[in-house]
Design an enzyme around this catalytic site. Structure first.
Site, PDB file in Angstrom:
ATOM      1  N   SER A 251     -20.874  17.313  12.084  1.00 26.29           N
ATOM      2  CA  SER A 251     -20.930  17.871  13.432  1.00 26.29           C
ATOM      3  C   SER A 251     -19.997  19.067  13.516  1.00 26.29           C
ATOM      4  CB  SER A 251     -20.513  16.817  14.452  1.00 26.29           C
ATOM      5  OG  SER A 251     -19.109  16.619  14.375  1.00 26.29           O
ATOM      6  N   LYS A 252     -19.924  19.616  14.686  1.00 23.64           N
ATOM      7  CA  LYS A 252     -19.111  20.820  14.889  1.00 23.64           C
ATOM      8  C   LYS A 252     -17.658  20.599  14.492  1.00 23.64           C
ATOM      9  CE  LYS A 252     -22.018  22.254  18.701  1.00 23.64           C
ATOM     10  NZ  LYS A 252     -22.673  20.948  18.904  1.00 23.64           N
ATOM     11  N   ARG A 253     -17.231  19.362  14.539  1.00 22.81           N
ATOM     12  CA  ARG A 253     -15.857  19.062  14.151  1.00 22.81           C
ATOM     13  C   ARG A 253     -15.588  19.459  12.707  1.00 22.81           C
ATOM     14  NH1 ARG A 253     -14.760  14.262  13.334  1.00 22.81           N
ATOM     15  NH2 ARG A 253     -16.852  13.364  13.401  1.00 22.81           N
ATOM     16  N   HIS A 254     -16.651  19.530  11.918  1.00 24.51           N
ATOM     17  CA  HIS A 254     -16.479  19.820  10.507  1.00 24.51           C
ATOM     18  C   HIS A 254     -16.512  21.317  10.211  1.00 24.51           C
ATOM     19  CE1 HIS A 254     -16.914  15.559   9.624  1.00 24.51           C
ATOM     20  NE2 HIS A 254     -17.892  15.552  10.487  1.00 24.51           N
TER      21      HIS A 254
END
Length: 476
Positions: A251-254
Site C-alpha cells: 500500500s501507499k505506506r510502502h
RNA sequence: GCCCCCGUCGUCUAGCCAGGCCUAGGACACCGGCCUUUCACGCCGGCGACACGGGUUCGAAUCCCGUCGGGGGCACCA
C-alpha cells in the site's frame, strides 16, 4: 473463445497490484487468442472520479496492456462503465424479486451494529441474523408505515457449502453460513458490487475471472447469484497478492506503489511489464529477461506461484538497467530519455543527447540516474566536491597545465587523442595512474568518479574542455 | 474471534500434483577477486533455504496429521 476482463474502480492512480492483475489478464487473453475487456467499476460514487479513469487508461497503455473492448473503445457489450448500466441492473434485480431470491430487510444500521457486537461478544461469526427473512405482508406494511427504508438481501440457502475450482488455488470450499444473507440493493436503490460484478461478467460473456486473492471470499456469494439467475458460472483464478517489505499488503505506506511513480522515476515500460510478470510467475527456462511476446507465448496460468510475493524493488531496478543498457537501441533510448535530461535542466540537441547516452547508459538503472551520471556533459559551473588535493598538489597542477597546453592548438580531441596525450604526459612527468588521471578528472568534473575521461572529453569537445581547465587553473 | 489462502536462500523463485535424478537449481541483493585512471559494466568465486514436530515409506522439500508463522476476508467499499 476466452474472454477476460480487468475491472478497476477509478479511485486513484493505477496501483502496482492492479497493474499486475491487468497484466495477467492481458497475458492470459493473448496466450489463448482471447479478448480482454476493460470495464470501469464506478458504482462507489463517493470515491470514483472521472479524471482517475483517464489516468488509469493512460497508465495501462503505457504498460503495454491492450484491450479489445472497453470504456474508451466501445464494443458489443457496451456500456462498459457501471454507472451507465443501472437500467440493466434493475432488470436483473427485478428477476430476483420475482423468483424470490431476494427480500426486503428493514433493519437499521444501528440495529445491525447491535447484533454484530452481540455476536462478537458471544464469539459467533458476525453475520446477519435473517430477522426480516420471513416477514409477513402485515409486518412489512407496518415497518413501512413507520417510515423505515429497506435494503434487498439475498436469501442464502442455509448451511450449503459452495465448492469451486480455482485455476490457481485448486479446490476451494466455503460454507455460506460464513456470511449469511447479504445485501444486494442499498436503501438508496443502488446495487452493490457483488451483484453488479456478476451481472456484468455474465452479460459480457466473461469466461475466466482473474483477480486478486482479496476477492476469494467474495466468490461464493457471486456463485450464488450466478445460480439464482441461471447464468453460467465462469472459471476463477485468484492471484496471490503483492506484499510490501514488511509482508503486509502493498500500500501507499510502502512508498511509491503507483505505476505512474515508477514511470516518472525512469522505469521503462518493458522492464515494468517483465518485472510485474515475474512476481508470482516464472519461465521454464532460467532466462528471466523476457519480452512481452515471449511471456505471452510461455505463460500458463496454472504456473502462477500461489503464495503472496514481496515486491522486490532491487530486482526491478536491475531489470530496468538491463533494458537500458542492452535491450533498447540507442535512438529508442534517446527518445525516452530526453524528457529526463530536460527535467534536470540538461539541454542539448538530439545528437548530443544520443552521444551522452552512448557513454553513460551502462551506468544507469533508472532514467532518473541521468541527473548524476550526465551532469559533466552539461554543467560548466560545477564546484569541486571531492578530490581537491589532486588539483592542488604540484604534480596535479603540472598535469593539468600540460594537458591544457597539449590540446590548446589542436583541431579537436577524440578518445584516441586523449589516450596519446595522457601517455605523453605520463612519460614527461613520470606520473601515472591516479596521479595522472585524478587531477584531470577532478578538474573536468569536480568529482573523483564517473565516466571514462577519454569519452567525456570526446563528447564535450575541445572548447569546453579548455574552458573548464582554465577555470580550475585560475582557482588553484 | 471466525472463515479462507499460503509457508524452499534476505527477496523473486525452480523442484512438490505423478516420493529416489536434490550433498535442493537459477535470478536479484550482499561479500570477495579479476578487468580498469575512478565509477559503472563485464567475468569468476563465495555466503545463503526445504518453518517446526510427528507419521507413511527401503527412501520425503515432495504424501498424511498436528503445531507455529504469515497473509487475506468477514460492510448498505470495490
Amino acid at each position: 473463445m476466452v474472454r477476460v476482463r480487468f475491472a478497476p474502480s477509478p479511485t486513484g492512480y493505477l496501483h502496482l497490484g492492479n497493474a499486475r492483475t491487468a497484466l495477467f489478464n492481458y497475458i492470459f487473453a493473448k496466450h489463448n487468442n482471447g479478448k480482454l475487456v476493460l470495464r470501469i467499476e464506478d458504482t462507489d460514487r463517493e470515491r470514483s472520479k472521472k479524471e482517475y479513469e483517464d489516468m488509469l487508461i493512460d497508465d495501462l497503455k503505457w504498460l503495454g496492456v491492450e484491450w479489445d473492448e472497453g470504456v474508451d473503445k466501445g464494443g458489443e457489450f457496451a456500456p462498459y462503465r457501471q454507472s451507465e448500466r443501472t437500467e440493466i441492473y434493475k432488470e436483473y434485480i427485478e428477476k430476483l424479486k420475482q423468483s424470490g431470491h431476494i427480500y426486503k430487510c428493514y433493519c437499521t444500521p444501528e440495529e445491525l451494529e447491535e447484533e454484530r457486537k452481540k455476536a462478537l461478544a458471544e464469539k459467533r461469526p458476525p453475520r446477519y441474523s435473517g430477522k426480516c427473512r420471513n416477514l409477513t405482508e402485515e409486518e412489512r406494511k407496518k415497518l413501512e408505515a413507520e417510515g423505515r427504508s429497506y435494503v434487498w438481501r439475498f436469501r442464502v440457502p442455509d448451511g450449503e457449502t459452495i465448492i469451486f475450482e480455482d485455476l490457481i488455488k485448486g479446490i476451494v470450499e466455503i460454507n455460506v453460513n460464513e456470511f449469511g444473507d447479504f445485501v444486494i440493493v442499498r436503501s438508496d436503490g443502488s446495487p452493490v458490487y457483488n451483484f453488479v460484478v456478476v451481472i456484468d461478467d455474465a452479460l459480457m460473456k466473461i469466461t475466466h475471472v482473474i483477480r486478486g486473492e482479496d476477492h476469494l471470499s467474495n466468490t461464493p456469494k457471486q456463485i450464488l447469484i450466478y445460480r439464482a439467475l441461471n447464468f453460467e458460472v465462469p472459471k476463477f483464478a485468484h492471484l496471490p497478492i503483492i506484499l510490501g517489505e514488511d509482508k503486509s499488503k502493498l500500500s501507499k505506506r510502502h512508498g511509491a506503489v503507483s505505476v505512474r511513480a515508477f514511470r516518472d522515476e525512469g522505469y521503462l515500460s518493458e522492464a515494468m511489464f517483465n518485472g510485474l510478470a515475474l512476481l508470482g510467475w516464472h519461465p521454464k527456462e532460467d532466462n528471466e529477461v523476457l519480452s512481452k511476446e515471449e511471456i505471452i507465448k510461455e505463460f500458463k496460468i496454472e504456473d502462477i506461484h500461489n503464495a503472496p510475493a514481496v515486491f522486490d524493488r532491487a530486482k526491478l531496478r536491475w531489470l530496468n538497467s538491463v533494458y537500458i543498457r542492452e535491450k533498447l537501441d540507442l535512438d529508442d533510448l534517446t527518445k525516452r530519455a530526453i524528457p529526463f535530461f530536460k527535467k534536470f535542466g540538461y539541454f542539448g540537441d538530439y545528437e548530443y543527447y544520443k552521444k551522452v547516452l552512448d557513454v553513460i547508459r551502462d551506468s544507469l538503472e533508472v532514467l532518473n540516474d541521468i541527473k548524476d551520471r550526465a551532469y559533466p556533459f552539461f554543467i560548466e559551473d560545477y564546484s569541486i566536491e571531492e578530490g581537491l588535493e589532486f588539483i592542488q598538489s604540484e604534480t596535479g597542477k603540472e598535469v593539468i597545465k600540460r594537458f591544457y597546453e597539449k590540446i590548446k592548438d589542436r583541431e579537436n580531441i577524440d578518445r584516441n587523442d586523449f589516450k596519446k596525450i595522457t601517455k605523453e604526459i605520463q612519460k614527461e612527468l613520470k606520473v601515472k595512474g591516479k596521479n595522472l588521471f585524478m587531477p584531470i578528472r577532478v578538474a573536468l568534473t569536480g568529482k573523483t568518479s564517473g565516466v571514462d575521461l577519454s569519452l567525456l572529453v570526446e563528447v564535450i569537445g575541445k572548447e569546453k574542455t579548455l574552458k573548464r581547465l582554465e577555470r580550475i587553473l585560475n582557482i588553484v
